[in-house]
Design a protein around this motif. Sequence first.
Motif, short mmCIF file in Angstrom:
data_model
loop_
_atom_site.label_atom_id
_atom_site.label_comp_id
_atom_site.label_asym_id
_atom_site.label_seq_id
_atom_site.Cartn_x
_atom_site.Cartn_y
_atom_site.Cartn_z
N ALA A 1 -2.87 5.88 -6.69
CA ALA A 1 -3.96 6.62 -7.50
C ALA A 1 -5.20 6.62 -6.64
CB ALA A 1 -4.27 5.97 -8.98
N LEU A 2 -5.45 5.39 -6.01
CA LEU A 2 -6.75 5.39 -5.04
C LEU A 2 -6.38 6.26 -3.79
CD1 LEU A 2 -7.25 1.64 -5.49
CD2 LEU A 2 -8.07 3.55 -6.98
N ILE A 3 -5.38 6.16 -3.04
CA ILE A 3 -5.10 7.01 -1.92
C ILE A 3 -5.16 8.49 -2.30
CG2 ILE A 3 -2.70 6.77 -1.82
CD1 ILE A 3 -5.21 6.65 1.28
N ALA A 4 -4.39 8.92 -3.40
CA ALA A 4 -4.68 10.01 -3.59
C ALA A 4 -5.92 10.73 -4.00
CB ALA A 4 -3.64 10.45 -4.78
N ALA A 5 -6.60 9.93 -4.63
CA ALA A 5 -7.97 10.14 -4.99
C ALA A 5 -8.88 10.51 -3.68
CB ALA A 5 -8.71 9.29 -5.89
N ALA A 6 -8.75 9.58 -2.75
CA ALA A 6 -9.44 9.68 -1.50
C ALA A 6 -9.02 11.07 -0.69
CB ALA A 6 -9.00 8.30 -0.58
N ARG A 7 -7.89 11.49 -0.99
CA ARG A 7 -7.61 13.11 -0.25
C ARG A 7 -8.39 13.76 -0.96
NH1 ARG A 7 -5.94 9.76 3.52
NH2 ARG A 7 -4.09 9.85 4.20
N LEU A 8 -8.65 13.71 -2.28
CA LEU A 8 -9.22 14.88 -3.29
C LEU A 8 -10.75 14.77 -2.98
CD1 LEU A 8 -6.58 14.76 -6.16
CD2 LEU A 8 -6.81 16.27 -4.25
N GLY A 9 -11.47 13.77 -2.69
CA GLY A 9 -12.84 13.34 -2.89
C GLY A 9 -12.99 12.41 -3.59
N ALA A 10 -13.63 12.43 -4.73
CA ALA A 10 -14.20 11.44 -5.64
C ALA A 10 -13.80 11.57 -7.05
CB ALA A 10 -15.64 10.90 -5.24
N PRO A 11 -12.49 11.87 -7.42
CA PRO A 11 -12.15 12.29 -8.61
C PRO A 11 -12.23 11.10 -9.91
CG PRO A 11 -10.21 12.26 -7.44
CD PRO A 11 -11.22 12.22 -6.41
N LEU A 12 -12.24 9.96 -9.29
CA LEU A 12 -12.12 8.76 -10.24
C LEU A 12 -13.57 7.99 -10.10
CD1 LEU A 12 -8.55 7.47 -9.29
CD2 LEU A 12 -9.17 9.18 -10.65
N SER A 13 -14.54 8.56 -9.69
CA SER A 13 -16.03 7.81 -9.92
C SER A 13 -16.37 7.42 -11.26
CB SER A 13 -16.91 8.84 -9.11
OG SER A 13 -16.70 8.66 -7.62
N ASP A 14 -15.67 8.50 -12.32
CA ASP A 14 -16.02 8.01 -13.54
C ASP A 14 -14.90 7.41 -14.19
OD1 ASP A 14 -17.38 8.05 -16.00
OD2 ASP A 14 -17.53 10.26 -16.27
N ASP A 15 -14.82 7.37 -15.58
CA ASP A 15 -13.51 6.46 -16.06
C ASP A 15 -12.32 7.35 -15.97
OD1 ASP A 15 -15.43 4.67 -17.26
OD2 ASP A 15 -15.84 5.88 -19.19
N PHE A 16 -11.05 6.59 -15.68
CA PHE A 16 -9.98 7.38 -15.42
C PHE A 16 -8.86 6.37 -15.98
CE2 PHE A 16 -10.47 4.74 -11.95
CZ PHE A 16 -9.18 4.06 -11.64
N ALA A 17 -7.62 6.92 -16.26
CA ALA A 17 -6.52 5.95 -16.85
C ALA A 17 -5.30 6.60 -15.87
CB ALA A 17 -6.26 6.54 -18.32
N VAL A 18 -4.46 5.63 -16.00
CA VAL A 18 -3.12 5.68 -15.01
C VAL A 18 -1.86 5.80 -16.12
CG1 VAL A 18 -1.86 4.89 -13.48
CG2 VAL A 18 -4.29 4.77 -13.08
N VAL A 19 -1.15 6.88 -15.94
CA VAL A 19 0.02 7.05 -16.93
C VAL A 19 1.19 7.29 -16.09
CG1 VAL A 19 1.01 7.92 -18.95
CG2 VAL A 19 -1.54 7.65 -18.87
N SER A 20 2.33 6.77 -16.37
CA SER A 20 3.76 7.05 -15.69
C SER A 20 4.44 8.04 -16.84
CB SER A 20 4.58 5.97 -15.43
OG SER A 20 5.48 6.11 -14.77
N LEU A 21 5.07 8.97 -16.30
CA LEU A 21 5.66 9.94 -16.76
C LEU A 21 7.35 9.66 -16.82
CD1 LEU A 21 4.21 13.36 -16.07
CD2 LEU A 21 3.58 11.56 -17.71
N GLY B 1 0.88 -1.14 -0.15
CA GLY B 1 -0.07 -0.06 -0.10
C GLY B 1 0.99 1.22 -0.12
N PRO B 2 0.18 2.42 0.51
CA PRO B 2 1.10 3.85 0.34
C PRO B 2 1.95 3.80 1.30
CG PRO B 2 -1.03 4.02 1.04
CD PRO B 2 -1.20 2.50 0.61
N GLY B 3 2.02 3.24 2.32
CA GLY B 3 3.28 3.22 3.10
C GLY B 3 2.68 3.33 4.75
N ALA B 4 1.56 3.88 5.23
CA ALA B 4 1.00 3.67 6.56
C ALA B 4 0.63 2.45 6.59
CB ALA B 4 0.08 4.99 6.64
N PRO B 5 0.94 1.87 7.58
CA PRO B 5 0.48 0.53 8.53
C PRO B 5 -1.08 0.13 8.15
CG PRO B 5 2.16 1.31 9.99
CD PRO B 5 1.75 2.39 8.89
N GLU B 6 -1.91 1.36 8.46
CA GLU B 6 -3.32 0.91 8.45
C GLU B 6 -3.85 0.79 7.01
OE1 GLU B 6 -2.63 5.70 8.89
OE2 GLU B 6 -1.59 3.77 9.50
N HIS B 7 -3.10 0.92 6.21
CA HIS B 7 -3.39 1.12 4.65
C HIS B 7 -3.11 -0.37 3.89
CE1 HIS B 7 -5.62 4.95 4.54
NE2 HIS B 7 -4.70 5.43 5.05
#
Length: 246
Positions: free
Chosen positions: A121-141, A14-20
């Motif tokens: 992506a999931l933990i970042a989205a949770a910090r922002l609200g619900a920006p991924l409730s519709d279709d989304f894509a993940v891309v590494s730069l 997960g993102p790093g914190a034990p609870e996740h």
Amino acid sequence: MVGVSGLLEIVGLGPGAPEHRTEAAAASVRGADTVIGYGPYLDYCADLLSDGQTVVRWGMGQEPERARDAVDRAAAGERVALISTGDPGVYGMAARTLALAAELPPDRRPDVQLMPGVTAALIAAARLGAPLSDDFAVVSLSDLHLEWETIERRLEALAASGIALCLYNPRSRSRTWQLGRVLELLRRHRGDDTPVGIVTDATREDERVTRATLATVDEQQVSMRTVLIVAGESAVSSGDWIVAQR
């Protein structure tokens, strides 16, 4: 069940914190004879390690060696936990490790299991609200293993699609111009006022969450530990949250 040779569990912390992290991931690390990973990632699960285990710390850029070590030890009969942060199948250790294991003859191939984790992506989205409730894509730069021309071609198509974008590895000390190029590309297809979430070190001690737009992103706030979420065309601002409507 442990195979004839051994067991290799590719674990997402997960993102790093034990609870996740999941209970399954924790059990894999606790039950391993040998735990292998990038040094700072091993620090994230130090509470799961015991004196009776072999702990093998590898450096940045040694992913092929890390995967080979894990496969070889499991093939020799050990129970091995190979750890990644996030999810091992999302820019993690799973793909290269599975490919190496598949090269072994069946009678030497260890049992290989994946333990999924919460990807950035999931933990970042949770910090922002619900920006991924519709279709989304993940891309590494990151163009370390993929030509920049290919990354830009994919982004061009996705920018025109209108779906939300999660950008991993957006900027580093040696890659400073690419993010500006991406923001320019996105502004050609989407309004300057398109919401952007900038989430760095999510769940960790130095977590930082910033809301901006395509026109106001401060590139100096962005690092390899940042996830950028660019809202899709169905997103609206709802109070302090970005909410995608499906």
